[in-house]
Design an enzyme around this catalytic site. Structure first.
Site, PDB file in Angstrom:
ATOM      1  N   ASP A 122      -0.557 -57.074   4.268  1.00 42.40           N
ATOM      2  CA  ASP A 122       0.111 -58.379   4.231  1.00 42.40           C
ATOM      3  C   ASP A 122       0.077 -59.124   5.552  1.00 42.40           C
ATOM      4  OD1 ASP A 122       0.951 -58.524   1.495  1.00 42.40           O
ATOM      5  OD2 ASP A 122       2.299 -56.870   1.938  1.00 42.40           O
ATOM      6  N   ASP A 181      -2.754 -61.076  -5.000  1.00 44.55           N
ATOM      7  CA  ASP A 181      -2.060 -61.686  -3.859  1.00 44.55           C
ATOM      8  C   ASP A 181      -2.923 -61.700  -2.591  1.00 44.55           C
ATOM      9  OD1 ASP A 181      -0.589 -60.079  -5.732  1.00 44.55           O
ATOM     10  OD2 ASP A 181       1.247 -60.338  -4.576  1.00 44.55           O
TER      11      ASP A 181
END
Ligand SMILES: *[C@@H]1O[C@H](CO)[C@@H](O)[C@H](O)[C@H]1NC(C)=O
Ligand SMILES: *[C@@H]1O[C@H](CO)[C@@H](O)[C@H](O)[C@H]1NC(C)=O
Ligand SMILES: *[C@@H]1O[C@H](CO)[C@@H](O)[C@H](O)[C@H]1NC(C)=O
Ligand SMILES: *[C@@H]1O[C@H](CO)[C@@H](O)[C@H](O)[C@H]1NC(C)=O
Ligand SMILES: *[C@@H]1O[C@H](CO)[C@@H](O)[C@H](O)[C@H]1NC(C)=O
Ligand SMILES: *[C@@H]1O[C@H](CO)[C@@H](O)[C@H](O)[C@H]1NC(C)=O
Ligand SMILES: *[C@@H]1O[C@H](CO)[C@@H](O)[C@H](O)[C@H]1NC(C)=O
Ligand SMILES: *[C@@H]1O[C@H](CO)[C@@H](O)[C@H](O)[C@H]1NC(C)=O
Ligand SMILES: *[C@@H]1O[C@H](CO)[C@@H](O)[C@H](O)[C@H]1NC(C)=O
Length: 434
Positions: A122, A181
């Site tokens: 991330d 994502d």
């Protein structure tokens, strides 16, 4: 030619009649007032808001090593941007704080994150404050080093046999899991490639995007949340969900990340496959909305029972992705289709979820339905709400107040980065517009 012009003129005047005001809340003074209050309430040592409780709308704070930590500092940068776009007036309350100072100070809590912290895939989200910092001060060596560090961490998760960067770590390392994502993380590779000249980083980004385009997207333009690969063979083992309703359903936030991610890939490469993919994902998203225009947390979750909750963050991410897609289109009608759809998503979610009494701007976020975490505010939902408003100002679609979107004339001017290479593709816009 003449017929096209007449048709276009007719279409645009029809849109002008539909008009559609932006929700006045998009530029409300409540935004800077709430965000300044949250900056003032950040814990020491620093933690970052991620989502609220479900009753009072009070922020819950998380340590820096959390995937969402970059969004609140980035929100500070977004208000600094808004202040530069809109100026400060008593009515807009943008003079409430030194946004740049607050954003920088909060962002500093992310500087020491490293792979041994367990910070994984991330890093793209976490790099947002430093990407914003370079727009303010391109010479900032601290921000440059942070971006290069995050990009190096992401590159280390790339596997050439699979053709992707790894998302979650797994007990069996040959079980290589990739989530949709991650299309949002690729920008940090381009940022670092621009800073260092390291073209390997660009190749990693395009390879990940190409592999995801092949395996995460269904024929109807919907997306799988998770694709698992065997890293020894590169073969797809399984397609499933993690946060959606079912393995074969479409989790709306994943779909929204995909719209934004592929529009950005086109902006970064001019590869029309990415433009086509962004359009397909956007078309599915808009065509699959229920009649009330409210984005459900999963497009295939049953309506009843229980009542199907919304995800306000999916709505604001998708709206921002549609605005980015609009800037990549060359023809006025396509641009208008996406910008009007973005506006409608924002109007609908504001009507449902704007809550003056909560610390977040919006309620009705679904963080993780399978985990029972829903009916909250969400930091990235609020961030993309503010960014969408800023982007609409930058695109010349509205001034900094709740005036009517400039439907009739702005389409032709709203795409400063548009180019002529785009191929005409069937658009299936939000059907209520036709
Ligand atoms: C440079 O960026 C860092 C990290 O965002 C920030 O803390 C610092 O204030 C910035 N300094 C200057 C001089 O721009
Ligand atoms: C990595 O993070 C840990 C925990 O925050 C910290 O103690 C360590 O100094 C960091 N390492 C580097 C190389 O920055
Ligand atoms: C470019 O980045 C890759 C991935 O981090 C790295 O392995 C490689 O050594 C870098 N190349 C140069 C010339 O720095
Ligand atoms: C991947 O393939 C290898 C070789 O066939 C096998 O040993 C391994 O168990 C597989 N891993 C998974 C997660 O399927
Ligand atoms: C998913 O699979 C189930 C069970 O096979 C089926 O009933 C359902 O219609 C499928 N949903 C979608 C969206 O394809
Ligand atoms: C994309 O094409 C436009 C117009 O030809 C050009 O200005 C731009 O630099 C290109 N961008 C990339 C990333 O190649
Ligand atoms: C929106 O949030 C309110 C308050 O939590 C809740 O009662 C309502 O069911 C939610 N609506 C949707 C569509 O999620
Ligand atoms: C959603 O947007 C459409 C089109 O603007 C509008 O007709 C409808 O009333 C909106 N719904 C809500 C709940 O705001
Ligand atoms: C709307 O378009 C007109 C004509 O191009 C322009 O003069 C005006 O500034 C625009 N308004 C906004 C709010 O962007």
């Amino acid at each position: 030619m003449l017929r096209n012009m007449l048709t276009t003129g007719l279409y645009l005047s029809l849109l002008a009649q539909l008009g559609g005001a932006l929700p006045e809340q998009l530029f409300s003074s409540s935004i800077p007032i709430k965000v300044a209050a949250t900056f003032g309430a950040l814990p020491n040592p620093i933690q970052y808001p991620q989502y609220t409780d479900t009753t009072a709308g009070a922020w819950q704070y998380f340590v820096p090593n959390t995937w969402t930590s970059g969004f609140f500092p980035a929100t500070g940068y977004a208000l600094d941007t808004r202040q530069r776009l809109c100026g400060s007036t008593p009515a807009n309350a943008l003079g409430t704080a030194d946004w740049l100072g607050l954003a920088r100070s909060a962002g500093n809590g992310l500087l020491n994150l490293n792979a041994s912290d367990g910070i994984g895939h991330d890093v793209g989200f976490i790099s947002f404050p430093f990407v914003e910092e370079l727009l303010v001060n391109p010479q900032n060596a601290t921000a440059v080093a942070a971006i290069n560090n995050f990009a190096t961490m992401l590159a280390a998760r790339f596997d050439p046999i699979v053709g992707c960067t790894r998302s979650w770590d797994t007990a069996d390392p040959t079980d290589f899991q990739v989530i949709i994502d991650n299309m949002m993380n690729l920008e940090v590779l381009f940022q670092s490639a621009d800073l260092t000249g390291n073209t390997t980083l660009r190749t990693i980004a395009t390879t990940h995007a190409d592999t995801t385009m092949k395996n995460h997207i269904r024929d109807d333009g919907s997306t799988w949340h998770v694709v698992e690969y065997n890293s020894t063979t590169g073969a797809v083992i399984r397609k499933r969900t993690a946060q959606g309703f079912a393995d074969n359903s479409t989790w709306s936030r994943g779909q929204a990340w995909g719209i934004y991610g592929y529009a950005n890939m086109y902006k970064r490469t001019n590869d029309t496959n990415y433009l086509t993919t962004a359009r397909r994902l956007a078309t599915y998203f808009l065509d699959t909305l229920p009649a009330d225009g409210i984005v459900p947390w999963d497009f295939n979750a049953p309506l009843t029972p229980p009542p199907r909750p919304a995800d306000s963050s999916a709505a604001t991410i998708a709206a921002t992705g549609l605005l980015l897609l609009a800037t990549q289109e060359t023809d006025a009608i396509s641009r208008q289709t996406w910008t009007d759809s973005a506006q409608q998503l924002l109007a609908n979610i504001t009507a449902l979820a704007w809550d003056p009494s909560w610390q977040s701007l919006l309620a009705n976020g679904t963080v993780d339905w399978p985990a029972g975490n829903l009916l909250t505010g969400i930091v990235y939902g609020d961030y993309y709400y503010i960014k969408a408003g800023n982007d609409m100002v930058t695109m010349g679609l509205t001034s900094c107040s709740a005036d009517v979107v400039n439907s009739t004339s702005s389409a032709a001017q709203s795409a400063p980065t548009a180019r002529s290479a785009s191929s005409a593709t069937r658009l299936s816009p939000f059907s209520s517009l036709w």
